[in-house]
Design an enzyme around this catalytic site. Structure first.
Site, mmCIF file in Angstrom:
data_model
loop_
_atom_site.group_PDB
_atom_site.id
_atom_site.type_symbol
_atom_site.label_atom_id
_atom_site.label_comp_id
_atom_site.label_asym_id
_atom_site.label_seq_id
_atom_site.Cartn_x
_atom_site.Cartn_y
_atom_site.Cartn_z
ATOM 1 C CE1 TYR A 160 -2.826 3.242 0.800
ATOM 2 C CE2 TYR A 160 -1.485 3.387 2.786
ATOM 3 C CZ TYR A 160 -2.366 3.949 1.895
ATOM 4 O OH TYR A 160 -2.789 5.227 2.078
ATOM 5 C CG HIS A 217 -4.924 1.501 3.164
ATOM 6 N ND1 HIS A 217 -5.489 1.037 2.000
ATOM 7 C CD2 HIS A 217 -5.127 2.828 3.176
ATOM 8 C CE1 HIS A 217 -5.999 2.049 1.337
ATOM 9 N NE2 HIS A 217 -5.790 3.150 2.024
#
Ligand SMILES: O=C(O)[C@@H](O)[C@H](O)[C@H](O)CO
Ligand SMILES: [Mg+2]
Length: 408
Positions: A160, A217
């Site tokens: 991410y 995330h």
């Protein structure tokens, strides 16, 4: 006073900003943002097909009643598409209200509680050393707070918000282009083994004063998140963001029993009903809902007030998907909010963005100083906007190594 017309524009420099302009019979106009990241045409269609035909003829000063009219009138309540569309209208009506009063919005909220509002930048690296360079870059620009993300040794793909190759840590933004999502492969075990030590190395390198933030995330299970939050405590983070997907709000209870690391959640929320349990049960420390996604200034200011009762501070979402209009609405709330925390910041200040959205809002040494111009203090150059057109994009998707779908 009456609304005579409203127009929607989709497009912008590297982003599909959805900009609403509401015109009135007194020449005053208001601007709002309906940009729903990677689904931009949907709030635009909602505005064009349903909301604008109803807006025409309404008194723009009745922003509360207009918000209730659309929210209750939809019958099927909430949801990010509708709330972003209502958000644009509400932001534009507050802009008109400020212009009529000849006051910047923060004055209408109750005045300034601070001169500058602290923001955080995104530092990123293909590996930890690359991330250290990126952090040093933002520190040299005067930032007091930096979100840190880096590649994990042995991770099957770049994870991410991390570039695949080194040396891209200045203003790196994930590439969402194309209608078909990119695929990331994720391994929580490798991440959990590596990241606590990496965060500690960052703390040792940059000293006690730098505010260090980290975004998980939504990738850990509740039990893993509790273990991870406990493991990162020595790094003294400003916040740990989205440790779990927030649909399961009970998950945070387990984390709270095991760690005192400050928790930030809410960038995917769109109403007070997504936030209220986390706030009232004091399971989070920062609320991340954005003014656009949350339905505008009217409902988000209520969330800020609720948060204040429970020692929860603001940390509004400020990913590059938010246009300078949403960021300006948030800048006015940040100047006022007694429970201001921090603001995510990636957008204002690029020459192409400033040309399309001229304003006097200033960013200096990691602080935003809000403009004193009436209303939002941001204008919209339609000639500039006409240079851009819609380009579809998509958030990546994530799979585990065996192919199981996971959370981006
Ligand atoms: O905290 C952030 O800015 C990120 O989580 C982004 O909002 C997300 O990747 C969607 O673009
Ligand atoms: Mg985030």
């Amino acid at each position: 006073m009456k609304i005579t017309d409203a127009k929607v524009f989709v497009g912008g420099p590297g982003k599909n900003y959805v900009t609403l302009k509401i015109m009135t019979d007194q020449g005053v106009y208001g601007l709002g943002d309906a940009t729903l990241n990677n689904r931009e045409t949907l709030p635009a269609a909602y505005l064009q097909d349903y909301l604008i035909p109803n807006l025409i003829g309404m008194d723009p000063r009745n922003s509360e009643d207009i918000w209730q009219f659309f929210y209750r009138g939809a019958y099927f309540r909430r949801g990010p598409i509708a709330m972003a569309a209502f958000g644009a209208i509400d932001i534009a009506l507050w802009d008109i209200k400020g212009k009529l009063a000849n006051m910047p919005l923060y004055q209408l909220f109750g005045g300034k509680s601070r001169e500058g509002a602290m923001v955080y930048a995104h530092a990123t690296g293909a590996d930890l050393e690359d991330l250290m360079d990126s952090i040093a870059h933002y520190v040299s620009l005067g930032y007091k707070a930096v979100r840190v993300q880096c590649g994990i040794p042995g991770m099957p793909t770049a994870s991410y918000a991390v570039p695949e190759t080194k040396g891209q840590g200045k203003h790196y933004v994930s590439d969402f282009s194309g209608i078909r999502p990119k695929v990331e492969v994720w391994d929580s075990a490798r991440y959990m083994r590596y990241m606590p030590g990496a965060l500690m190395e960052i703390r040792d390198r940059f000293g006690p004063d730098l505010h260090i933030l980290h975004d998980v995330h939504h990738r850990l299970t509740p039990r893993e998140a509790a273990q991870f939050a406990k493991a990162v405590e020595p790094a003294n983070l400003f916040w740990l963001e989205d440790p779990t997907p927030a649909e399961d709000q009970n998950a945070l209870k387990l984390l709270r029993q095991h760690s005192t690391v400050p928790i930030a959640i809410g960038e995917v929320f769109n109403s007070v009903y997504d936030c209220n349990r986390l706030i009232e049960q004091e399971l989070i420390d920062y609320i991340r809902i954005a003014v656009t996604y949350g339905g505008g200034i009217t409902p988000v200011k209520r969330i800020v007030d609720l948060a204040g009762l429970h020692n929860v501070r603001t940390g509004f979402h400020g990913a590059p998907s938010h246009s300078p209009l949403c960021m300006a609405a948030q800048a006015h709330l940040n100047a006022w909010a007694p429970n201001f925390g921090i603001q995510e910041y990636l957008v204002l200040g690029t020459p192409a963005c400033d040309a399309m959205f001229p304003s006097d809002h200033k960013m200096e040494n990691g602080m935003v100083y809000v403009s004193d111009a009436p209303g939002l203090g941001v204008d919209f150059d339609e000639t500039e906007a006409a240079r851009y057109s819609y380009a579809p994009g998509s958030h990546p998707i994530v799979r585990l190594e065996d192919g199981t779908m996971w959370n981006y």
